[in-house]
Every structure is written in C-alpha cells, then in structure tokens.
Enzyme design. Structure first.
Site, short mmCIF file in Angstrom:
data_model
loop_
_atom_site.label_atom_id
_atom_site.label_comp_id
_atom_site.label_asym_id
_atom_site.label_seq_id
_atom_site.Cartn_x
_atom_site.Cartn_y
_atom_site.Cartn_z
N ASP A 364 0.99 -1.00 -0.11
CA ASP A 364 0.11 0.04 -0.23
C ASP A 364 0.97 1.25 0.10
OD1 ASP A 364 -2.57 -1.21 -0.08
OD2 ASP A 364 -2.79 -1.22 2.01
N ALA A 365 2.16 1.15 0.55
CA ALA A 365 3.08 2.30 0.70
C ALA A 365 3.67 2.46 -0.84
CB ALA A 365 3.55 2.32 1.68
N VAL A 449 -7.26 3.47 1.76
CA VAL A 449 -6.50 2.86 0.63
C VAL A 449 -7.70 1.94 -0.17
CG1 VAL A 449 -4.56 1.41 -0.39
CG2 VAL A 449 -4.48 2.60 2.01
N ASN A 451 -10.96 0.42 -0.14
CA ASN A 451 -12.05 0.07 0.96
C ASN A 451 -11.57 0.01 2.39
OD1 ASN A 451 -9.97 -2.24 -0.21
ND2 ASN A 451 -10.89 -3.47 1.10
N TYR A 452 -10.12 -0.12 2.57
CA TYR A 452 -9.65 -0.45 4.07
C TYR A 452 -9.19 0.82 4.66
CZ TYR A 452 -9.15 -5.12 6.03
OH TYR A 452 -9.31 -6.12 6.73
N HIS A 511 -2.35 -8.40 7.13
CA HIS A 511 -1.85 -7.13 7.06
C HIS A 511 -0.68 -7.02 7.73
CE1 HIS A 511 -5.69 -5.09 5.81
NE2 HIS A 511 -6.42 -6.22 6.39
N ASP A 518 14.87 4.81 13.12
CA ASP A 518 16.26 5.26 13.14
C ASP A 518 16.49 5.53 14.41
OD1 ASP A 518 18.86 5.91 13.08
OD2 ASP A 518 18.44 7.50 11.49
N MET A 519 16.94 4.67 15.44
CA MET A 519 17.03 4.86 17.05
C MET A 519 18.54 5.60 17.21
SD MET A 519 14.15 3.75 17.93
CE MET A 519 14.47 4.00 19.89
#
Length: 721
Positions: A364-365, A449, A451-452, A511, A518-519
C-alpha cells in the site's frame, strides 16, 4: 454508432470520469460549493488564487517558508522544481512524462544533527521520481543553485509508486472498450452504475515483464454507497498503464450473481432512527479551559511536556516523526531518542489462489502511496476538541502542488489511565495512597486505501515511552458467490473465507505494517542487544526451588544476529543501547522494543508475493544506517521481483555493533472475516512500544502532580428537555 448511442456513451463516460476523479482526489460527490468547502485538496498553480485550506487554523500555504532542514517542500519550492524540470533537456519537448513524486531530499544526517535553530538553513534539494518515455529516473533538483542531477533507474526491477492520474485513468479506460461494456451489460448492470478499482498485480513471471500493467475490477453502485459489497465477480481487465490500452479481459464469473444492496449502506443518514443506540452513551468530551499543553512551532516542530520532535506529512509514508527528544528530569537536558520513524511499507496478501484473486497482494505504501491515500480527518470523531490539524502538500503528475487538508491531527489524550500508583496496606500502619494520571500526546493519521482504512497513532508518554498503534477499519474486500447459506456449501469446498451475507464472502487475508525506526539513543553510535530469558535449573541441595529465570545479554555483531522471529516459548527482550554512555550505577542507557499482539507470515518463502514481501520474514531487523535504505520493499515496489528489499540488505550481514543503527519492526494481523465485519468493520488495533530501559536514573515522572478537584473544569449537564 448511432447518434443516440453516442450521446449515451458520452453521458456515461463523462459522468463516471467526474465521479471517479472526484473520488480519487478526495472530493465529495456531487461537487461542493468551492466557496464553502474546506476539506478537499486544491490544485494549485502560479495563476490560480489560493483558498484557505482548513477551517481549523488560519493559514495560507502559498506563503509557507521552510524553517527547519527537515521541513517538507513548500508550494513555492515545488513550483520552482516544476519550472526547472520543464526547461531541462530530459523533459523539454518530451511527451509523455510524469512526475511520480516530488519530496524533500533530506540533508545528510550529521548536518541535520549539528544544525541549531537560528543557523542558516541547509541547502534545499528536491528528490524527484519521474517516468519519461517509459523509463524511470531519479533526479535531485538543487533549489539554491538550480542544478538538476539525473540518474536513470538502476538494474533492479520495479516501477515507481503510481500517480493519482495513473489510478484514475486505469478505472476509466475499460469503459472505452466495447467488449468490456458488452460484458457489463450482459451481467445486467447499467454502465452508469459501474464503479471500478485499480488493483496492483504484483509479479508472477515473465508474462508481466517490460510493461507497467494494472488490473481493474468493477462493482455495482446501484442502491448503495457501499459498492464494495456488490462485486461483479470474475470480471478482470488487464491494462497497460503507459499506453492506456486494454491487454486482456477475463470473465469467469457469469454464473455468480451480484449481491443485493440490502443492508450494505453504512452511512448514519440512512440507518433510520434507533433511539436505543442513540441512548447507549451520553456525549463525552475532554475539556481544556486553558487550552492544550502542546505547541507547534514553525508549522512542524512539536513541543509537549517533556518531549519535542519534528513532524511532517509524506506522500508515501504518511507521517514522519524526526528528531524525537525527551527531557531528562535530573539534568534538564533534551536527550536524543529517535532520529526518524515512519511507516515504511504495508503488505496485504489475500489468501485466495483463484484466477480473479491470486494477484491481490498489495504494497500500500510503495504502490499506492500511504500518504496520498490519507483522508481529511473528521473533527470531533477522528480527533477530539483542541486538536491541531496539519495539512499535506503533495504533487500531481505534472508537478502541480495541491493541499491535502487536515491530514494529521495532534491532541492530548486522557482515558482515566494511571501513570503510577501505590497504596499501603493497613497492616503497615502507613496511610499512603499516591496516584498519578497518565496523559499522553497523540499524532494521528487515517488513510483510506480504497476499501480499507488504517489509523496510525504515534503516542508519546511523559515516562519516555513511545507507543505506535495501528487500527484497521473500513470495508472488507469481498468475493461474490452463488451461495446464500452455509447449508449449500459442501464440507470439501474451500470458500477461502467466510460467508458474511447472501452471495458475499469475506476473503481471508493478512496485514503487515513495517516501521523504519532510526534510533539514536543519546547519540548515533548504538548497539542491539538480545536479552534471552531462559530457565535455569538449580543444583541438588542448592534451594527448595528447582528452577528460575535468568537473563543473558547477547550483543549483535552483524545483521544476521539481529534477524528476530518472535517466539512465545523462547522469550527475549530487544534493546537498543548506547554502549558509550552508562547510568551512575554502570548500566548502558537504552530503549527496548516491546512487541504487542502481532502475526507472522505463513506463506512459502518462494511464493512470489512473499519474495516481494520478504521484509515480513522476521518481526525485527537491525541494519546499519544507510540513507538509501528507507523503503522495506525497495524504492521501486510496483511489479518488483523482491531483490531490493530489507531482507536482501540484511543478508549482506554488515557489522552493527556500536554503529548508527536502524531498527525495523513489523506489526502483523491475520484477518479471518466474520459477520460483525459486515457491512463495515469495527476497528481492531494492535501496537508496539519503544520503552526506556536504564535510560533514566530513576522513574522520570515522580514529579508529576496528582489531579486536584479545584484544578479541573466542571462541566454542567445539559438541562432536560
């Protein structure tokens, strides 16, 4: 074509074009009055006047200027990029081309870390992904020198994230095809009732090579707003996105009826009066007479309680939290916790191997843009009173900027939770009862996105904890079926899901949401420590106890040491520490990732979708910082083969001890649909925590005061009618 048929065709085409275009750019239908609507994105250019983008804060984005090195590109900067590219040799007199994304190219991390407010702003650059003459390019546009660096995409597979125009044109193209129209009419559906969705097709072999393809499936909108529940099952159109041509039409569902519209509409306005439901809960709201306790400086820098961080919208990630620092209660110092955190990728494979479903394995991204699908938040329902709203400024395929209003909200939350407490038992003779409330700061985004719906919260607590929570809601992607009762289904038949209503199957799916974290625990040089919790047997005669638990610390030397699959009966803690700084008693300062409820992928590792989604093979990964390694599925995800993923990077097995590290965590859900998910799903959530571990010298919220009656607002109940 006879004139009356031609006129009908034009009516259908332009009606659907208007509806679908409005849907994809987030406009209500029918179109609102432009003078009064405040929630839809506005296409902006140098010639059109800019309207106020939100009713919640008085702000004109045309005059935005950057204040911080990580601030997103402004409208002026985007228009400058567009101007520079239009005169560049790659684009000049070239057609077709599309700008798939224009975002800030962030300065090098050491430069950002050394920058202080009041310093000159670091040189601004734009990172551009473009398609020109069916080739992909990555460009850097230097806004201070007007230089443009061009790099043709490398040897890895895949295409850039789709533009909104790609998606819109894909849903319209089938309606220009006579065979498709005949098929729709043959199913008994009027063309004016058709709604179509653009469906990424993953990658399944050479047949899909060297063409940017997409599949389209359609639904009937007749008598309901919830067209997702009325699939025209088995009808799939394969399109070439670059040529806008239909490649193939498959229709294997003629025997499957289109589900009825009855009871599918979820809108409040059509539910009818239900006094019992209306009286279940009295109105509730958090009142803050003195206003909220947080401030947003220079549009993107948030300060609240003992926290400060930079916040911005992103077309691919949605929300990006940067330079998160927490105040030490002893020294008063703002200490580094996380340099950058965001949603890197979402992987959603459906568990139906049949012809019309096997390819539904969404990213999705990287395919659709998680931020591009973010919808304006609904005040009082998505976010409470006193929320602050932040807009996103994104770009169309021609580079024109537009505003996604109210994309992010920030608010304080108090649900009666307890920060800490202790009461002494009467047997001690000490009359002590100390309790402190827990108030948190929430940063929220909701993406629809198709439907979700995904709700992503970054929640900051005064004790130093950061909780990342994902909620799933919206509408199931369902499958049409001839069955209207389970007594018609043989024991041997696999429905690949659950019969939710007459002729409607909710298909099983997963899902996975992978976060890039980034710690920087008190600096960039950190180590990853796996603290194994194991049973230790006592020696004969040593103790009345036969066993106890022992914690053993193991510092990861290389990336493969930090590839973690969570196991209930092989427990461990997972720390990111700064080995160069210790507490007064000698413990290394750190944070730990605390998993919540999650799920692991059960797909075959050699299954093409899992090869592309190999970043879900583990729940935790740790890699050395590399500014090019941000997207867990690779930079170009669409139709990728999976050779440029987090899994591939981690397999290089690079050193990670006392290095600048990135922690990756994947939150997972298995979803077996049930009837309560019909016609729209109650939200289900899961989360994980980033929690201090020996970071502070002691409990950092000892000084938080208790609530006192006189300090709290008193709200009078409404008078009875």
């Amino acid at each position: 074509m006879e004139s009356r048929h031609f006129l009908r065709f034009l009516f259908i085409f332009f009606g659907l074009a208007t509806l679908l275009l409005l849907t994809w750019i987030n406009l209500p239908y029918p179109p609102p009055n432009a003078a009064t609507d405040l929630f839809h994105p506005k296409l902006l250019n140098n010639k059109s006047p800019l309207k106020k983008p939100t009713r919640h804060h008085d702000h004109y984005h045309a005059s935005d200027i950057p204040h911080h090195p990580l601030d997103p590109l402004t409208i002026k900067e985007i228009n400058r990029v567009r101007t520079l590219l239009s005169s560049h040799a790659l684009f000049k007199n070239t057609s077709p081309y599309a700008l798939h994304s224009i975002t800030l190219e962030e300065p090098d991390k050491p430069l950002v870390l050394n920058w202080k407010k009041g310093d000159p702003l670091l040189p601004r650059k734009a990172f551009v992904v473009a398609r020109v003459n069916n080739k992909s390019y990555v460009l850097t546009v230097h806004l201070t020198t007007d230089e443009v660096d061009v790099q043709e995409a490398g040897t890895t597979s895949g295409y850039p994230m789709m533009t909104m125009e790609d998606m819109t044109s894909a849903t319209l193209t089938p309606l220009l095809n006579a065979e498709f129209n005949r098929t729709i009419l043959g199913r008994g559906v009027d063309l004016t009732d058709v709604a179509c969705l653009p469906i990424s097709l993953g990658w399944f072999g050479q047949k899909e090579e060297n063409r940017r393809l997409i599949k389209v499936q359609c639904y009937s909108m007749k008598d309901t707003a919830n067209f997702y529940m009325r699939p025209i099952e088995g009808l799939t159109v394969l399109l070439d996105m670059d040529t806008k041509q239909v490649v193939e039409i498959t229709d294997k569902g003629r025997h499957i009826p289109i589900p009825k519209a009855t009871n599918t509409d979820y809108r409040y306005s059509v539910q009818g009066l239900n006094h019992e439901m209306e009286e279940l809960i009295n109105p509730i709201s958090i009142e803050q007479p003195k206003g909220p306790s947080f401030v947003v400086e220079d549009e993107h820098f948030v300060k609240w309680a003992n926290w400060e961080f930079h916040l911005k919208p992103d077309p691919r990630a949605g929300v990006v939290v940067s330079q998160a620092r927490v105040k030490d209660p002893n020294s008063g110092e703002m200490r580094n916790v996380m340099y950058k955190g965001f949603t890197s990728e979402l992987f959603v494979p459906y568990m139906d191997p049949t012809d019309a479903w096997y390819f539904k394995t969404y990213m999705d991204a990287g395919e659709y843009g998680f931020g591009l699908q973010a919808m304006p938040l609904d005040p009082l329902n998505d976010c409470p009173r006193n929320a602050y709203y932040m807009d996103g400024v994104f770009t169309a395929a021609d580079g024109s900027p537009y505003v996604r209003s109210n994309m992010i909200c920030i608010f304080e939350s108090y649900a009666g939770d307890i920060g800490w407490r202790h009461a002494e038992s009467p047997i001690t003779g000490l009359e002590i009862k100390e309790v402190r409330p827990r108030v948190t700061l929430v940063v929220r985004m909701a993406a629809s996105v198709a439907n979700y719906d995904y709700i992503v919260d970054w929640e900051f607590q005064t004790d130093g904890l950061i909780r990342v929570k994902v909620g799933l809601s919206g509408i199931l992607m369902v499958k049409g079926t001839p069955y209207d009762h389970m007594n018609q289904v043989s024991v041997q038949e696999n429905l690949f899901g659950t019969l939710l209503s007459e002729n409607v199957i909710g298909v099983i799916h997963d899902h996975y949401i992978t976060f890039h974290l980034d710690m920087d625990i008190d600096g960039s040089d950190n180590s990853f420590v796996k603290v194994n919790i194991q049973r230790q047997e006592t020696s004969p005669g040593e103790s009345p106890r036969r066993s106890y638990l022992k914690a053993t610390r193991n510092v990861a030397k290389t990336e493969k040491d930090a590839q973690i699959k969570l196991k209930l009966y092989d427990p461990a803690e997972f720390h990111v520490i700064n080995p160069n700084k210790t507490t007064r008693v000698g413990n290394p300062v750190g944070y730990k990732v605390v998993p919540g409820g999650t799920a692991a992928s059960l797909l075959d590792p050699e299954d093409p979708p899992q090869m592309r989604g190999a970043f879900t093979n583990n729940q935790i990964w740790v890699t050395p910082y590399n500014r090019t390694e941000q997207w867990a599925g690779g930079l170009f995800v669409y139709q990728s083969h999976g050779e440029d993923t987090l899994a591939a990077w981690s397999d290089r097995d690079r050193p990670i001890e006392n290095k600048d590290l990135v922690l990756w965590y994947t939150l997972g859900f298995h979803h077996i649909p049930c009837q309560e998910d019909f016609p729209i799903m109650p939200t289900v959530s899961s989360s994980f925590d980033l929690k201090p571990v020996n970071f502070f010298e002691r409990n950092p919220i000892l000084g938080i005061p208790p609530n006192i009656e006189k300090d709290l607002p008193v709200c009078k109940a409404a008078a009875s009618a």
